[in-house]
Design an enzyme around this catalytic site. Structure first.
Site, PDB file in Angstrom:
ATOM      1  N   MET A   1       0.844  -1.173   0.000  1.00 18.93           N
ATOM      2  CA  MET A   1       0.000   0.000   0.000  1.00 18.93           C
ATOM      3  C   MET A   1       0.895   1.244   0.000  1.00 18.93           C
ATOM      4  SD  MET A   1      -2.448   1.494   3.055  1.00 18.93           S
ATOM      5  CE  MET A   1      -3.283  -0.036   3.249  1.00 18.93           C
ATOM      6  N   PRO A   2       0.954   1.983  -1.111  1.00 19.16           N
ATOM      7  CA  PRO A   2       1.725   3.225  -1.120  1.00 19.16           C
ATOM      8  C   PRO A   2       1.030   4.319  -0.308  1.00 19.16           C
ATOM      9  CG  PRO A   2       1.131   2.555  -3.369  1.00 19.16           C
ATOM     10  CD  PRO A   2       0.431   1.656  -2.419  1.00 19.16           C
ATOM     11  N   ILE A   3       1.813   4.992   0.517  1.00 19.27           N
ATOM     12  CA  ILE A   3       1.320   6.145   1.267  1.00 19.27           C
ATOM     13  C   ILE A   3       2.229   7.313   0.917  1.00 19.27           C
ATOM     14  CG2 ILE A   3       0.860   7.123   3.538  1.00 19.27           C
ATOM     15  CD1 ILE A   3       0.622   4.208   4.557  1.00 19.27           C
ATOM     16  N   SER A  38      -5.724   0.946  -3.000  1.00 17.12           N
ATOM     17  CA  SER A  38      -4.649   0.766  -2.025  1.00 17.12           C
ATOM     18  C   SER A  38      -3.777   2.017  -1.864  1.00 17.12           C
ATOM     19  CB  SER A  38      -3.770  -0.423  -2.409  1.00 17.12           C
ATOM     20  OG  SER A  38      -3.023  -0.123  -3.568  1.00 17.12           O
ATOM     21  N   ARG A  40      -2.852   5.742  -0.755  1.00 12.38           N
ATOM     22  CA  ARG A  40      -3.209   6.747   0.246  1.00 12.38           C
ATOM     23  C   ARG A  40      -2.368   7.992  -0.009  1.00 12.38           C
ATOM     24  NH1 ARG A  40      -6.109   2.957   0.551  1.00 12.38           N
ATOM     25  NH2 ARG A  40      -6.753   1.820   2.401  1.00 12.38           N
TER      26      ARG A  40
END
Length: 69
Positions: A1-3, A38, A40
Site C-alpha cells: 500500500m503506497p502512502i 490501495s 493513500r
C-alpha cells in the site's frame, strides 16, 4: 500500500488538489502495480507563517505568496 505525503503551501483550490491526487494515483498504480483502492495520499497545507524561504517567513514577503490562477 503506497502512502504519499505532499506538503504544499496553503492557497490551492480543491479542484487543483483533486487533479493532483487523481494523477498521482494513476502514476502510483502504473509504476508500483497496485490498485487505486490501495493508494493513500496525505496533503499537509502550510500557512505562510509556517514556511520560510532564504530566512524570511513567506507571510513577511508578499513576493513569495502563491499567485492564484
Amino acid at each position: 500500500m503506497p502512502i504519499v505525503m505532499v506538503n504544499i503551501k496553503e492557497g490551492r483550490t480543491v479542484e487543483q488538489k483533486r487533479a493532483m491526487v487523481t494523477k498521482m494515483t494513476d502514476v502510483l498504480c502504473e509504476t508500483m502495480n497496485v490498485k487505486p483502492a490501495s493508494v493513500r495520499i496525505i496533503i499537509n497545507e502550510m500557512k505562510n507563517d509556517n514556511f520560510a524561504i532564504a530566512g524570511t517567513l513567506v507571510c513577511d514577503d508578499p513576493s513569495k505568496q502563491i499567485k492564484k490562477n
